[in-house]
Design a protein around this motif. Structure first.
Motif, PDB file in Angstrom:
ATOM      1  N   SER A  52       0.877  -1.191  -0.035  1.00 15.24           N
ATOM      2  CA  SER A  52       0.017   0.007  -0.055  1.00 15.24           C
ATOM      3  C   SER A  52       0.792   1.318  -0.050  1.00 15.24           C
ATOM      4  O   SER A  52       0.735   2.465  -0.880  1.00 15.24           O
ATOM      5  N   VAL A  53       2.049   1.101   0.531  1.00 14.95           N
ATOM      6  CA  VAL A  53       2.861   2.177   0.487  1.00 14.95           C
ATOM      7  C   VAL A  53       3.566   2.369  -0.690  1.00 14.95           C
ATOM      8  O   VAL A  53       3.717   3.914  -1.074  1.00 14.95           O
ATOM      9  N   LEU A  54       3.843   1.561  -1.531  1.00 16.07           N
ATOM     10  CA  LEU A  54       4.458   1.453  -2.528  1.00 16.07           C
ATOM     11  C   LEU A  54       3.329   2.013  -3.641  1.00 16.07           C
ATOM     12  O   LEU A  54       3.594   2.786  -4.661  1.00 16.07           O
ATOM     13  N   ALA A  55       1.931   1.754  -3.798  1.00 16.30           N
ATOM     14  CA  ALA A  55       0.858   2.244  -4.379  1.00 16.30           C
ATOM     15  C   ALA A  55       0.803   3.684  -4.213  1.00 16.30           C
ATOM     16  O   ALA A  55       0.593   4.105  -5.243  1.00 16.30           O
ATOM     17  N   TRP A  56       0.826   4.129  -3.002  1.00 12.56           N
ATOM     18  CA  TRP A  56       0.690   5.420  -2.655  1.00 12.56           C
ATOM     19  C   TRP A  56       1.646   6.335  -3.302  1.00 12.56           C
ATOM     20  O   TRP A  56       1.370   7.461  -3.886  1.00 12.56           O
ATOM     21  N   LEU A  57       3.034   5.898  -3.163  1.00 13.14           N
ATOM     22  CA  LEU A  57       3.915   6.499  -3.707  1.00 13.14           C
ATOM     23  C   LEU A  57       3.992   6.537  -5.372  1.00 13.14           C
ATOM     24  O   LEU A  57       4.086   7.573  -5.919  1.00 13.14           O
ATOM     25  N   LEU A  58       3.726   5.373  -5.707  1.00 13.45           N
ATOM     26  CA  LEU A  58       3.459   5.156  -7.411  1.00 13.45           C
ATOM     27  C   LEU A  58       2.356   6.344  -7.892  1.00 13.45           C
ATOM     28  O   LEU A  58       2.603   7.154  -8.871  1.00 13.45           O
ATOM     29  N   LEU A  59       1.113   6.455  -6.842  1.00 11.80           N
ATOM     30  CA  LEU A  59       0.139   7.449  -7.515  1.00 11.80           C
ATOM     31  C   LEU A  59       0.725   8.904  -7.200  1.00 11.80           C
ATOM     32  O   LEU A  59       0.282   9.802  -8.079  1.00 11.80           O
ATOM     33  N   ARG A  60       1.427   8.977  -6.142  1.00  9.74           N
ATOM     34  CA  ARG A  60       2.142  10.498  -6.021  1.00  9.74           C
ATOM     35  C   ARG A  60       3.030  10.880  -7.156  1.00  9.74           C
ATOM     36  O   ARG A  60       2.807  11.962  -7.663  1.00  9.74           O
ATOM     37  N   VAL A  61       3.742  10.034  -7.573  1.00  6.68           N
ATOM     38  CA  VAL A  61       4.643  10.194  -8.741  1.00  6.68           C
ATOM     39  C   VAL A  61       3.911  10.582  -9.829  1.00  6.68           C
ATOM     40  O   VAL A  61       4.135  11.385 -10.737  1.00  6.68           O
ATOM     41  N   ALA A  62       2.770   9.723 -10.165  1.00  2.80           N
ATOM     42  CA  ALA A  62       2.185   9.716 -11.145  1.00  2.80           C
ATOM     43  C   ALA A  62       1.270  11.247 -11.610  1.00  2.80           C
ATOM     44  O   ALA A  62       1.159  11.921 -12.382  1.00  2.80           O
ATOM     45  N   GLU A  63       0.889  11.596 -10.052  1.00  2.00           N
ATOM     46  CA  GLU A  63       0.282  12.952  -9.963  1.00  2.00           C
ATOM     47  C   GLU A  63       1.266  13.845 -10.461  1.00  2.00           C
ATOM     48  O   GLU A  63       1.046  14.833 -10.942  1.00  2.00           O
ATOM     49  N   ALA A  64       2.354  14.023  -9.955  1.00  2.00           N
ATOM     50  CA  ALA A  64       3.565  14.907 -10.086  1.00  2.00           C
ATOM     51  C   ALA A  64       3.727  15.020 -11.606  1.00  2.00           C
ATOM     52  O   ALA A  64       4.115  16.043 -11.978  1.00  2.00           O
ATOM     53  N   ARG A  65       3.905  13.785 -12.050  1.00  2.00           N
ATOM     54  CA  ARG A  65       4.437  13.806 -13.596  1.00  2.00           C
ATOM     55  C   ARG A  65       3.179  14.622 -14.450  1.00  2.00           C
ATOM     56  O   ARG A  65       3.518  15.109 -15.446  1.00  2.00           O
ATOM     57  N   SER A  66       2.131  14.276 -14.061  1.00  2.00           N
ATOM     58  CA  SER A  66       0.896  14.687 -15.020  1.00  2.00           C
ATOM     59  C   SER A  66       0.672  16.029 -14.480  1.00  2.00           C
ATOM     60  O   SER A  66       0.622  17.031 -15.593  1.00  2.00           O
ATOM     61  N   ARG A  67       1.043  16.741 -13.599  1.00  2.00           N
ATOM     62  CA  ARG A  67       1.000  18.236 -13.317  1.00  2.00           C
ATOM     63  C   ARG A  67       2.364  18.757 -14.140  1.00  2.00           C
ATOM     64  O   ARG A  67       2.120  19.973 -14.689  1.00  2.00           O
ATOM     65  N   ARG A  68       3.440  18.122 -13.963  1.00  2.00           N
ATOM     66  CA  ARG A  68       4.305  18.711 -14.797  1.00  2.00           C
ATOM     67  C   ARG A  68       4.257  18.643 -16.355  1.00  2.00           C
ATOM     68  O   ARG A  68       4.651  19.649 -16.942  1.00  2.00           O
ATOM     69  N   HIS A  69       3.460  17.708 -16.733  1.00  2.00           N
ATOM     70  CA  HIS A  69       3.435  17.358 -18.182  1.00  2.00           C
ATOM     71  C   HIS A  69       2.372  18.305 -18.565  1.00  2.00           C
ATOM     72  O   HIS A  69       2.327  19.060 -19.809  1.00  2.00           O
ATOM     73  N   ASP A  70       1.297  18.914 -17.728  1.00  2.00           N
ATOM     74  CA  ASP A  70       0.235  20.007 -17.777  1.00  2.00           C
ATOM     75  C   ASP A  70       0.896  21.371 -17.852  1.00  2.00           C
ATOM     76  O   ASP A  70       0.244  22.121 -18.876  1.00  2.00           O
ATOM     77  N   GLU A  71       1.978  21.675 -17.266  1.00  2.82           N
ATOM     78  CA  GLU A  71       2.704  22.780 -17.255  1.00  2.82           C
ATOM     79  C   GLU A  71       3.350  23.207 -18.756  1.00  2.82           C
ATOM     80  O   GLU A  71       3.532  24.258 -18.960  1.00  2.82           O
ATOM     81  N   TRP A  72       3.835  22.042 -19.338  1.00  4.90           N
ATOM     82  CA  TRP A  72       4.445  22.207 -20.703  1.00  4.90           C
ATOM     83  C   TRP A  72       3.554  22.627 -21.715  1.00  4.90           C
ATOM     84  O   TRP A  72       3.217  23.274 -22.482  1.00  4.90           O
TER      85      TRP A  72
END
Length: 72
Positions: A52-72
């Protein structure tokens, strides 16, 4: 929205598994708790917590990547 709910659920499961391990540790004492960890008797709660910690971390990384992608 689904990512937020999955992130929330995995966080709740991680906290619950950690609380379960803590309660087991308090009830049995530190020596017995370490013994049970070494014997593998607590492997199921440890696997739930780790997953569950790994899933939470992967979801956080995916959220950060999508935000960074949206900024471009």
């Amino acid at each position: 929205m689904a990512r937020y709910l999955a992130q929330w659920l995995s966080g709740v499961v991680a906290v619950g598994a950690l609380a379960l391990l803590g309660m087991i540790g308090l009830m049995s004492g530190p020596e017995d708790f370490v013994f049970h960890l070494k014997e593998g008797r607590l492997s199921f709660p440890v696997m739930i917590f780790t997953g569950s910690v790994l899933a939470w971390l992967l979801l956080r990384v995916a959220e950060a990547r999508s935000r960074r992608h949206d900024e471009w």
